[in-house]
Design a protein around this motif. Structure first.
Motif, mmCIF file in Angstrom:
data_model
loop_
_atom_site.group_PDB
_atom_site.id
_atom_site.type_symbol
_atom_site.label_atom_id
_atom_site.label_comp_id
_atom_site.label_asym_id
_atom_site.label_seq_id
_atom_site.Cartn_x
_atom_site.Cartn_y
_atom_site.Cartn_z
ATOM 1 N N ALA A 1 0.853 -1.190 0.000
ATOM 2 C CA ALA A 1 0.000 0.000 0.000
ATOM 3 C C ALA A 1 0.883 1.233 0.000
ATOM 4 N N TRP A 2 0.521 2.221 -0.797
ATOM 5 C CA TRP A 2 1.306 3.453 -0.891
ATOM 6 C C TRP A 2 0.371 4.647 -1.012
ATOM 7 N N SER A 3 0.725 5.722 -0.307
ATOM 8 C CA SER A 3 -0.037 6.974 -0.378
ATOM 9 C C SER A 3 0.934 8.137 -0.503
ATOM 10 N N PRO A 4 0.568 9.189 -1.223
ATOM 11 C CA PRO A 4 1.453 10.347 -1.342
ATOM 12 C C PRO A 4 1.536 11.117 -0.028
ATOM 13 N N SER A 5 2.664 11.766 0.184
ATOM 14 C CA SER A 5 2.845 12.583 1.376
ATOM 15 C C SER A 5 2.561 14.042 1.042
ATOM 16 N N GLY A 6 2.393 14.846 2.091
ATOM 17 C CA GLY A 6 2.135 16.266 1.877
ATOM 18 C C GLY A 6 2.258 17.043 3.165
ATOM 19 N N ARG A 7 2.080 18.352 3.061
ATOM 20 C CA ARG A 7 2.188 19.225 4.225
ATOM 21 C C ARG A 7 0.976 19.070 5.118
ATOM 22 N N ALA A 8 1.189 19.140 6.420
ATOM 23 C CA ALA A 8 0.099 18.963 7.386
ATOM 24 C C ALA A 8 -0.903 20.107 7.360
ATOM 25 N N ASP A 9 -0.508 21.264 6.809
ATOM 26 C CA ASP A 9 -1.427 22.401 6.742
ATOM 27 C C ASP A 9 -2.017 22.580 5.345
ATOM 28 N N ASP A 10 -1.895 21.541 4.520
ATOM 29 C CA ASP A 10 -2.393 21.616 3.132
ATOM 30 C C ASP A 10 -2.826 20.219 2.708
ATOM 31 N N THR A 11 -3.877 19.707 3.336
ATOM 32 C CA THR A 11 -4.220 18.293 3.165
ATOM 33 C C THR A 11 -5.443 18.033 2.298
ATOM 34 N N HIS A 12 -6.240 19.063 1.995
ATOM 35 C CA HIS A 12 -7.470 18.780 1.251
ATOM 36 C C HIS A 12 -7.924 20.015 0.482
ATOM 37 N N ALA A 13 -7.835 19.925 -0.853
ATOM 38 C CA ALA A 13 -8.320 20.980 -1.757
ATOM 39 C C ALA A 13 -7.549 22.287 -1.605
#
Length: 222
Positions: A128-140
């Motif tokens: 299973a793999w998911s992309p990472s991202g910033r904690a203050d920019d998680t949705h839209a």
């Protein structure tokens, strides 16, 4: 031709199957409901272009999206149903050399971990793999808006884009779990789409594709 759905059965060899796992849920007033599915499918497509013998399954467009239920258009099959679907789907793929579940929706993560644990305990080869991202920019926010500007610019309503809450997600979790996304962000955005661009979207996709391909190479021992 790397799309499983376009093959006939004699042409399906012992390949690795990449399954895009998405969602159908609100993505603010400016992004389409199938944003997560679009991203997962694109990452699978890029994976197939980088790693030999990868076939891309039709995307699973529904996930665990109960936290977005306060917004029209969101469709969720819930955690238990999603876990059952993932387990049975991978069980059915015994004729493949392995299955990579490429997840585009953060709300699927807990379910995905449980499903993978069950499958590995049964001796099945699954990643299973998911992309990472910033904690203050998680949705839209800026990241997803940039990616959609790269992939489907005609479906991005930039004139309707507006900032949401930019508090890091870990600091929102208690309120989010209790009341859903609507309780913390009335417009459904967790982040700020300002400054998004197709160029930035391509850079994000390239970095995610690199990370995904590296994870699959490691998993395959290549």
């Amino acid at each position: 031709m790397t799309a499983l759905g376009s093959r006939v059965w004699p042409g399906v060899g012992p390949s690795v199957l990449a399954v895009p796992l998405g969602a159908t849920e609100q993505h603010g007033p400016h992004l389409p409901l199938d944003t997560d599915t679009t991203i997962a499918a694109e990452l699978c497509r890029r994976l197939a272009g980088r790693v030999p013998d990868v076939l891309v399954a039709p995307a699973l467009p529904y996930g665990s999206s109960g936290e977005h239920a306060g917004f029209p258009g969101t469709l969720s099959i819930g955690r238990s149903a999603l876990e059952h679907v993932l387990v049975e789907l991978v069980r059915s793929a015994d004729h493949f050399a392995g299955v990579v579940l490429v997840n585009g929706h953060g709300g699927n993560l807990a379910v995905l971990r449980r499903a993978v644990r069950t499958l590995r305990e049964e001796g099945r080869r699954v990643l299973a793999w998911s992309p990472s991202g910033r904690a203050d920019d998680t949705h839209a926010g800026r990241t997803e808006t940039s990616v959609l500007l790269r992939l489907r610019p005609a479906d991005v309503r930039l004139e309707a884009a507006e900032p949401g809450v930019t508090t890091p997600l870990p600091d929102l979790l208690d309120r989010l779990v209790a009341g859903g996304v609507r309780a913390v962000s009335p417009n459904g955005v967790l982040g700020d789409p300002a400054g998004a661009s197709a160029e930035e979207g391509e850079a994000v996709l390239a970095a995610w594709a690199d990370a995904l391909a590296a994870a699959v190479h490691d998993w395959l021992g290549r």
